[in-house]
Design a protein around this motif. Sequence first.
Motif, PDB file in Angstrom:
ATOM      1  N   VAL A  36       0.847  -1.204   0.000  1.00  0.00           N
ATOM      2  CA  VAL A  36       0.000   0.000   0.000  1.00  0.00           C
ATOM      3  C   VAL A  36       0.880   1.252   0.000  1.00  0.00           C
ATOM      4  O   VAL A  36       0.627   2.199  -0.751  1.00  0.00           O
ATOM      5  CB  VAL A  36      -0.970  -0.007   1.197  1.00  0.00           C
ATOM      6  N   THR A  37       1.907   1.255   0.825  1.00  0.00           N
ATOM      7  CA  THR A  37       2.823   2.402   0.867  1.00  0.00           C
ATOM      8  C   THR A  37       3.463   2.624  -0.494  1.00  0.00           C
ATOM      9  O   THR A  37       3.558   3.762  -0.975  1.00  0.00           O
ATOM     10  CB  THR A  37       3.901   2.180   1.948  1.00  0.00           C
ATOM     11  N   ASN A  38       3.873   1.541  -1.134  1.00  0.00           N
ATOM     12  CA  ASN A  38       4.481   1.629  -2.461  1.00  0.00           C
ATOM     13  C   ASN A  38       3.465   2.150  -3.486  1.00  0.00           C
ATOM     14  O   ASN A  38       3.796   3.007  -4.308  1.00  0.00           O
ATOM     15  CB  ASN A  38       5.020   0.265  -2.883  1.00  0.00           C
ATOM     16  N   ALA A  39       2.243   1.645  -3.438  1.00  0.00           N
ATOM     17  CA  ALA A  39       1.206   2.078  -4.382  1.00  0.00           C
ATOM     18  C   ALA A  39       0.887   3.559  -4.194  1.00  0.00           C
ATOM     19  O   ALA A  39       0.717   4.297  -5.173  1.00  0.00           O
ATOM     20  CB  ALA A  39      -0.051   1.233  -4.209  1.00  0.00           C
ATOM     21  N   LEU A  40       0.809   3.986  -2.942  1.00  0.00           N
ATOM     22  CA  LEU A  40       0.548   5.413  -2.680  1.00  0.00           C
ATOM     23  C   LEU A  40       1.702   6.268  -3.182  1.00  0.00           C
ATOM     24  O   LEU A  40       1.500   7.351  -3.725  1.00  0.00           O
ATOM     25  CB  LEU A  40       0.301   5.647  -1.188  1.00  0.00           C
ATOM     26  N   GLY A  41       2.928   5.783  -3.017  1.00  0.00           N
ATOM     27  CA  GLY A  41       4.102   6.493  -3.516  1.00  0.00           C
ATOM     28  C   GLY A  41       4.128   6.572  -5.031  1.00  0.00           C
ATOM     29  O   GLY A  41       4.694   7.505  -5.613  1.00  0.00           O
ATOM     30  N   ASP A  42       3.511   5.580  -5.687  1.00  0.00           N
ATOM     31  CA  ASP A  42       3.429   5.579  -7.154  1.00  0.00           C
ATOM     32  C   ASP A  42       2.264   6.418  -7.670  1.00  0.00           C
ATOM     33  O   ASP A  42       2.016   6.452  -8.872  1.00  0.00           O
ATOM     34  CB  ASP A  42       3.292   4.149  -7.677  1.00  0.00           C
ATOM     35  N   GLY A  43       1.509   7.024  -6.749  1.00  0.00           N
ATOM     36  CA  GLY A  43       0.428   7.907  -7.172  1.00  0.00           C
ATOM     37  C   GLY A  43      -0.965   7.310  -7.136  1.00  0.00           C
ATOM     38  O   GLY A  43      -1.926   7.977  -7.517  1.00  0.00           O
ATOM     39  N   ASP A  44      -1.104   6.068  -6.695  1.00  0.00           N
ATOM     40  CA  ASP A  44      -2.445   5.490  -6.563  1.00  0.00           C
ATOM     41  C   ASP A  44      -3.185   6.220  -5.451  1.00  0.00           C
ATOM     42  O   ASP A  44      -2.583   6.633  -4.454  1.00  0.00           O
ATOM     43  CB  ASP A  44      -2.377   3.997  -6.228  1.00  0.00           C
ATOM     44  N   SER A  47      -8.509   5.831  -2.173  1.00  0.00           N
ATOM     45  CA  SER A  47      -9.840   5.302  -2.490  1.00  0.00           C
ATOM     46  C   SER A  47      -9.763   4.107  -3.437  1.00  0.00           C
ATOM     47  O   SER A  47     -10.581   3.194  -3.352  1.00  0.00           O
ATOM     48  CB  SER A  47     -10.736   6.402  -3.068  1.00  0.00           C
ATOM     49  N   SER A  48      -8.777   4.090  -4.333  1.00  0.00           N
ATOM     50  CA  SER A  48      -8.629   2.947  -5.240  1.00  0.00           C
ATOM     51  C   SER A  48      -8.100   1.709  -4.516  1.00  0.00           C
ATOM     52  O   SER A  48      -8.292   0.588  -4.969  1.00  0.00           O
ATOM     53  CB  SER A  48      -7.722   3.295  -6.412  1.00  0.00           C
ATOM     54  N   LEU A  49      -7.445   1.920  -3.390  1.00  0.00           N
ATOM     55  CA  LEU A  49      -6.871   0.810  -2.618  1.00  0.00           C
ATOM     56  C   LEU A  49      -7.768   0.366  -1.462  1.00  0.00           C
ATOM     57  O   LEU A  49      -7.548  -0.700  -0.897  1.00  0.00           O
ATOM     58  CB  LEU A  49      -5.506   1.233  -2.057  1.00  0.00           C
ATOM     59  N   ALA A  50      -8.754   1.180  -1.124  1.00  0.00           N
ATOM     60  CA  ALA A  50      -9.563   0.940   0.078  1.00  0.00           C
ATOM     61  C   ALA A  50     -10.238  -0.424   0.080  1.00  0.00           C
ATOM     62  O   ALA A  50     -10.261  -1.102   1.106  1.00  0.00           O
ATOM     63  CB  ALA A  50     -10.597   2.053   0.242  1.00  0.00           C
ATOM     64  N   GLY A  51     -10.768  -0.841  -1.044  1.00  0.00           N
ATOM     65  CA  GLY A  51     -11.443  -2.138  -1.112  1.00  0.00           C
ATOM     66  C   GLY A  51     -10.499  -3.291  -0.825  1.00  0.00           C
ATOM     67  O   GLY A  51     -10.829  -4.202  -0.064  1.00  0.00           O
ATOM     68  N   GLN A  52      -9.316  -3.246  -1.440  1.00  0.00           N
ATOM     69  CA  GLN A  52      -8.324  -4.300  -1.211  1.00  0.00           C
ATOM     70  C   GLN A  52      -7.865  -4.317   0.242  1.00  0.00           C
ATOM     71  O   GLN A  52      -7.696  -5.387   0.834  1.00  0.00           O
ATOM     72  CB  GLN A  52      -7.121  -4.093  -2.120  1.00  0.00           C
ATOM     73  N   ILE A  53      -7.667  -3.132   0.792  1.00  0.00           N
ATOM     74  CA  ILE A  53      -7.236  -3.035   2.192  1.00  0.00           C
ATOM     75  C   ILE A  53      -8.311  -3.612   3.106  1.00  0.00           C
ATOM     76  O   ILE A  53      -8.001  -4.374   4.032  1.00  0.00           O
ATOM     77  CB  ILE A  53      -6.917  -1.574   2.569  1.00  0.00           C
ATOM     78  N   ALA A  54      -9.561  -3.276   2.848  1.00  0.00           N
ATOM     79  CA  ALA A  54     -10.668  -3.767   3.683  1.00  0.00           C
ATOM     80  C   ALA A  54     -10.763  -5.291   3.622  1.00  0.00           C
ATOM     81  O   ALA A  54     -10.918  -5.947   4.660  1.00  0.00           O
ATOM     82  CB  ALA A  54     -11.980  -3.130   3.237  1.00  0.00           C
ATOM     83  N   ILE A  55     -10.663  -5.839   2.418  1.00  0.00           N
ATOM     84  CA  ILE A  55     -10.749  -7.305   2.273  1.00  0.00           C
ATOM     85  C   ILE A  55      -9.610  -7.983   3.026  1.00  0.00           C
ATOM     86  O   ILE A  55      -9.817  -8.943   3.774  1.00  0.00           O
ATOM     87  CB  ILE A  55     -10.740  -7.703   0.782  1.00  0.00           C
ATOM     88  N   ALA A 115      14.556  -1.314  -2.951  1.00  0.00           N
ATOM     89  CA  ALA A 115      14.367  -1.678  -1.542  1.00  0.00           C
ATOM     90  C   ALA A 115      12.984  -2.288  -1.335  1.00  0.00           C
ATOM     91  O   ALA A 115      12.830  -3.259  -0.586  1.00  0.00           O
ATOM     92  CB  ALA A 115      14.557  -0.452  -0.653  1.00  0.00           C
ATOM     93  N   THR A 116      12.000  -1.756  -2.027  1.00  0.00           N
ATOM     94  CA  THR A 116      10.632  -2.279  -1.889  1.00  0.00           C
ATOM     95  C   THR A 116      10.517  -3.692  -2.433  1.00  0.00           C
ATOM     96  O   THR A 116       9.937  -4.564  -1.784  1.00  0.00           O
ATOM     97  CB  THR A 116       9.627  -1.355  -2.617  1.00  0.00           C
ATOM     98  N   SER A 117      11.089  -3.948  -3.615  1.00  0.00           N
ATOM     99  CA  SER A 117      10.969  -5.288  -4.196  1.00  0.00           C
ATOM    100  C   SER A 117      11.714  -6.326  -3.354  1.00  0.00           C
ATOM    101  O   SER A 117      11.238  -7.449  -3.186  1.00  0.00           O
ATOM    102  CB  SER A 117      11.461  -5.309  -5.647  1.00  0.00           C
ATOM    103  N   VAL A 118      12.854  -5.952  -2.815  1.00  0.00           N
ATOM    104  CA  VAL A 118      13.606  -6.876  -1.954  1.00  0.00           C
ATOM    105  C   VAL A 118      12.828  -7.125  -0.659  1.00  0.00           C
ATOM    106  O   VAL A 118      12.724  -8.271  -0.196  1.00  0.00           O
ATOM    107  CB  VAL A 118      15.024  -6.333  -1.668  1.00  0.00           C
ATOM    108  N   THR A 119      12.272  -6.071  -0.091  1.00  0.00           N
ATOM    109  CA  THR A 119      11.477  -6.217   1.137  1.00  0.00           C
ATOM    110  C   THR A 119      10.295  -7.143   0.900  1.00  0.00           C
ATOM    111  O   THR A 119      10.026  -8.037   1.708  1.00  0.00           O
ATOM    112  CB  THR A 119      10.988  -4.842   1.638  1.00  0.00           C
ATOM    113  N   ILE A 120       9.598  -6.944  -0.213  1.00  0.00           N
ATOM    114  CA  ILE A 120       8.442  -7.792  -0.528  1.00  0.00           C
ATOM    115  C   ILE A 120       8.884  -9.228  -0.751  1.00  0.00           C
ATOM    116  O   ILE A 120       8.228 -10.167  -0.279  1.00  0.00           O
ATOM    117  CB  ILE A 120       7.672  -7.229  -1.739  1.00  0.00           C
ATOM    118  N   ALA A 121       9.999  -9.428  -1.437  1.00  0.00           N
ATOM    119  CA  ALA A 121      10.504 -10.786  -1.671  1.00  0.00           C
ATOM    120  C   ALA A 121      10.862 -11.476  -0.354  1.00  0.00           C
ATOM    121  O   ALA A 121      10.540 -12.655  -0.152  1.00  0.00           O
ATOM    122  CB  ALA A 121      11.715 -10.751  -2.598  1.00  0.00           C
TER     123      ALA A 121
END
Length: 155
Positions: A36-44, A47-55, A115-121
């Motif tokens: 989510v932090t990465n997506a927000l940093g990419d400009g998402d 509100s576009s992420l809220a559904g995924q976060i809730a689920i 750093a994000t891709s390594v952290t996620i991996a």
Amino acid sequence: MTTLAQVGTAPQTARLATSLWLVAVGAGVVETVVQVTNALGDGDSMSSLAGQIAIRAVIYGALFVIIDRYFRRGVRWSRYFVAGLLGTVGVASLVSEPIDWLVSNGDLTTVDWTATSVTIAVLRTVHLTAVLSALALSLHPQTARWFNAKSRSPK
């Protein structure tokens, strides 16, 4: 030598499985925060992420409650539920994205090593390792005997 745990005392295999299931849930939560932090940093937008976060919040919250309240105490259905759900859908969800990426890209030379891709991996590796280890321990004969004994014991 095989030893049977007392009905009230979980064997080490069940206690370790509980801890590993909780590690898996925790790794999933942390990975979600990173994604989510990465997506927000990419400009998402949030509100576009809220559904995924809730689920994900509902799923991780429910799993935490089931593991902590029922699995940890030896409630029989929770063993089948957690092992069945996380051992199938959970594993599939953890490996499908990397497999899709490999199929699409063909090799590892095109990995964007941020750093994000390594952290996620790393988080995904911890998550998958915890799930597979917890699954094996949940199906261990000592764990099975304890859950079965708990289901026959008076409440």
